[in-house]
Write a protein that holds these residues in place. Structure first.
Motif, PDB file in Angstrom:
ATOM      1  N   GLU A  12       0.811  -1.216   0.000  1.00 24.93           N
ATOM      2  CA  GLU A  12       0.000   0.000   0.000  1.00 24.93           C
ATOM      3  C   GLU A  12       0.846   1.269   0.000  1.00 24.93           C
ATOM      4  O   GLU A  12       0.494   2.256  -0.626  1.00 24.93           O
ATOM      5  CB  GLU A  12      -0.953   0.001   1.200  1.00 24.93           C
ATOM      6  CG  GLU A  12      -2.191  -0.866   0.999  1.00 24.93           C
ATOM      7  CD  GLU A  12      -2.958  -0.516  -0.273  1.00 24.93           C
ATOM      8  OE1 GLU A  12      -3.066   0.690  -0.598  1.00 24.93           O
ATOM      9  OE2 GLU A  12      -3.426  -1.442  -0.967  1.00 24.93           O
ATOM     10  N   ARG A  13       1.960   1.210   0.720  1.00 25.96           N
ATOM     11  CA  ARG A  13       2.828   2.385   0.772  1.00 25.96           C
ATOM     12  C   ARG A  13       3.303   2.759  -0.620  1.00 25.96           C
ATOM     13  O   ARG A  13       3.307   3.921  -1.004  1.00 25.96           O
ATOM     14  CB  ARG A  13       4.025   2.140   1.684  1.00 25.96           C
ATOM     15  CG  ARG A  13       4.952   3.343   1.757  1.00 25.96           C
ATOM     16  CD  ARG A  13       6.166   3.113   2.630  1.00 25.96           C
ATOM     17  NE  ARG A  13       5.806   2.836   4.001  1.00 25.96           N
ATOM     18  CZ  ARG A  13       5.933   1.650   4.595  1.00 25.96           C
ATOM     19  NH1 ARG A  13       6.432   0.629   3.906  1.00 25.96           N
ATOM     20  NH2 ARG A  13       5.571   1.472   5.844  1.00 25.96           N
ATOM     21  N   GLU A  16       0.362   3.994  -2.846  1.00 24.35           N
ATOM     22  CA  GLU A  16      -0.037   5.362  -2.493  1.00 24.35           C
ATOM     23  C   GLU A  16       0.992   6.390  -2.977  1.00 24.35           C
ATOM     24  O   GLU A  16       0.633   7.487  -3.407  1.00 24.35           O
ATOM     25  CB  GLU A  16      -0.239   5.451  -0.977  1.00 24.35           C
ATOM     26  CG  GLU A  16      -1.244   6.496  -0.549  1.00 24.35           C
ATOM     27  CD  GLU A  16      -2.535   6.443  -1.351  1.00 24.35           C
ATOM     28  OE1 GLU A  16      -2.992   7.520  -1.777  1.00 24.35           O
ATOM     29  OE2 GLU A  16      -3.089   5.340  -1.597  1.00 24.35           O
ATOM     30  N   GLN A  20       0.278   9.410  -5.577  1.00 26.37           N
ATOM     31  CA  GLN A  20       0.510  10.820  -5.254  1.00 26.37           C
ATOM     32  C   GLN A  20       1.521  11.498  -6.178  1.00 26.37           C
ATOM     33  O   GLN A  20       1.736  12.708  -6.079  1.00 26.37           O
ATOM     34  CB  GLN A  20       0.974  10.943  -3.795  1.00 26.37           C
ATOM     35  CG  GLN A  20      -0.177  10.802  -2.803  1.00 26.37           C
ATOM     36  CD  GLN A  20       0.294  10.635  -1.377  1.00 26.37           C
ATOM     37  OE1 GLN A  20       1.448  10.929  -1.062  1.00 26.37           O
ATOM     38  NE2 GLN A  20      -0.581  10.157  -0.520  1.00 26.37           N
ATOM     39  N   SER A  29      -4.839  10.588  -9.365  1.00 28.11           N
ATOM     40  CA  SER A  29      -4.328   9.650  -8.365  1.00 28.11           C
ATOM     41  C   SER A  29      -5.082   8.316  -8.445  1.00 28.11           C
ATOM     42  O   SER A  29      -4.510   7.268  -8.152  1.00 28.11           O
ATOM     43  CB  SER A  29      -4.413  10.240  -6.967  1.00 28.11           C
ATOM     44  OG  SER A  29      -5.720  10.653  -6.670  1.00 28.11           O
ATOM     45  N   ARG A  33      -3.427   4.680  -8.518  1.00 26.08           N
ATOM     46  CA  ARG A  33      -3.743   3.560  -7.634  1.00 26.08           C
ATOM     47  C   ARG A  33      -4.039   2.303  -8.462  1.00 26.08           C
ATOM     48  O   ARG A  33      -3.633   1.194  -8.119  1.00 26.08           O
ATOM     49  CB  ARG A  33      -4.938   3.923  -6.753  1.00 26.08           C
ATOM     50  CG  ARG A  33      -4.708   3.629  -5.286  1.00 26.08           C
ATOM     51  CD  ARG A  33      -5.695   4.339  -4.391  1.00 26.08           C
ATOM     52  NE  ARG A  33      -5.282   5.695  -4.074  1.00 26.08           N
ATOM     53  CZ  ARG A  33      -5.965   6.799  -4.388  1.00 26.08           C
ATOM     54  NH1 ARG A  33      -7.105   6.704  -5.025  1.00 26.08           N
ATOM     55  NH2 ARG A  33      -5.493   7.978  -4.059  1.00 26.08           N
TER      56      ARG A  33
END
Lengths: 182, 182
Positions: A12-13, A16, A20, A29, A33
């Motif tokens: 997820e890091r 994300e 961004q 964004s 994703r």
DNA sequence: TTGTTTGTACAGAAAAAACTGTACAAAACT
DNA sequence: AGTTTTGTACAGTTTTTTCTGTACAAACAA
């Protein structure tokens, strides 16, 4: 399944972070994703899987996967027996960068060059026209000088894109650090 | 003032082209029009002059001139006796391109690198942890391989930005066409 | 000090973009 | 042929961004 949450967190890091930063590619964004999700997915994904995974409408998945494809970040895949369209991220990020760079800039360079050429020729006629007042003539020459400068600039930019497309850039900036000549 | 309209037309074409392409720099077309107007203006301009010229609010002029300055497309100028802030476009478009490229990408590279480093180290602990199930371990190793790939990619991108910043790029793509070595 | 001038912060209005659900055409199946 | 599945066009809604006008602080003038 011990450790699954930690794995997801690590994924997820990255997703994300991509989300961004993907505005640099002119994408939202959400598209980022989507790209990130596909990046970690082992198999090509269908629109319905993306809908499931991201909790967004199928329409949105369709439009942004198209945007990703237009920039050559994502490609279609085929798998026998699967009727749905399959998509996967292109595995060569270096080439994707080059494609992106090329797609984005070529169009802009072309539009500018055309406009500059046209305006430059108009200014030339203006300067040569005996009807033109001295005052305007001088302004026209000033503008022409400016346009010649940016004409050269865009010509340089065009050669720069060439250097990316034909991979000459890898001579200057090699793929692996230690191969860096000199 | 014979020929003034023709002059304006030639200018407007360029300004409008800039406005329609400046989204590549992450700016709005209004900011592009502002930049174009300043480009053709012989003297540095004040916010009030821009308001006058573009028919927009002074607040807007203030915010977009700041955006243009942040990307190093515009710089402040000084003129004795003038109290108002003066702005002019930077005259070196090649350098502006490099600055833009650097500003935009450095931040992105840094954010990605940090995230990748963190996730990679988490995945490593996961693999080494005896509590972790075999299934998760395998997935973690897969993800780690992917992250190592993009870590190298961003490392390359960083060296690419270096090559722009230190002007090595001009060795590969010279300013003037005929100087092109080889 | 007091009175101007100048740039910008901020709140609200206007415009643009992103997203959704429905509807439907094209393709694939039976 | 008919039936089902799949992707996307389109209209409407929500969200975001851009733009404006007011208000005010900082800089300058007198």
């Amino acid at each position: 399944m011990e450790g699954k949450e930690a794995l997801d967190k690590a994924r997820e890091r990255i997703i994300e972070t991509i989300a961004q930063n993907i505005h640099l590619y002119g994408l939202t964004s959400s598209a980022g994703r989507q790209f990130g999700t596909m990046f970690f997915h082992n198999e090509p994904m269908t629109l319905d899987e993306m809908t499931e995974e991201l909790g967004m409408s199928k329409t949105s998945m369709s439009t942004s996967v198209r945007a990703l494809s237009d920039l050559k970040l994502v490609e279609r895949a085929w798998k026998r027996g699967v009727r749905k369209d399959l998509y996967q991220v292109k595995d060569d990020w270096y080439q994707s960068f080059i494609d992106l760079f090329s797609i984005k800039w070529r169009r802009s360079i072309s539009l500018h060059s055309t406009a500059i050429k046209k305006s430059l020729s108009e200014l030339e006629s203006l300067v040569e026209d005996p009807e033109t007042s001295e005052e305007v003539k001088e302004l026209a020459q000033q503008d022409a000088a400016r346009l010649e400068y940016i004409r050269d600039y865009f010509e340089w930019l065009d050669r720069l894109v060439d250097a990316f497309e034909n991979h000459e850039i890898f001579n200057l900036v090699p793929l692996t650090k230690d191969l860096k000549d000199k």
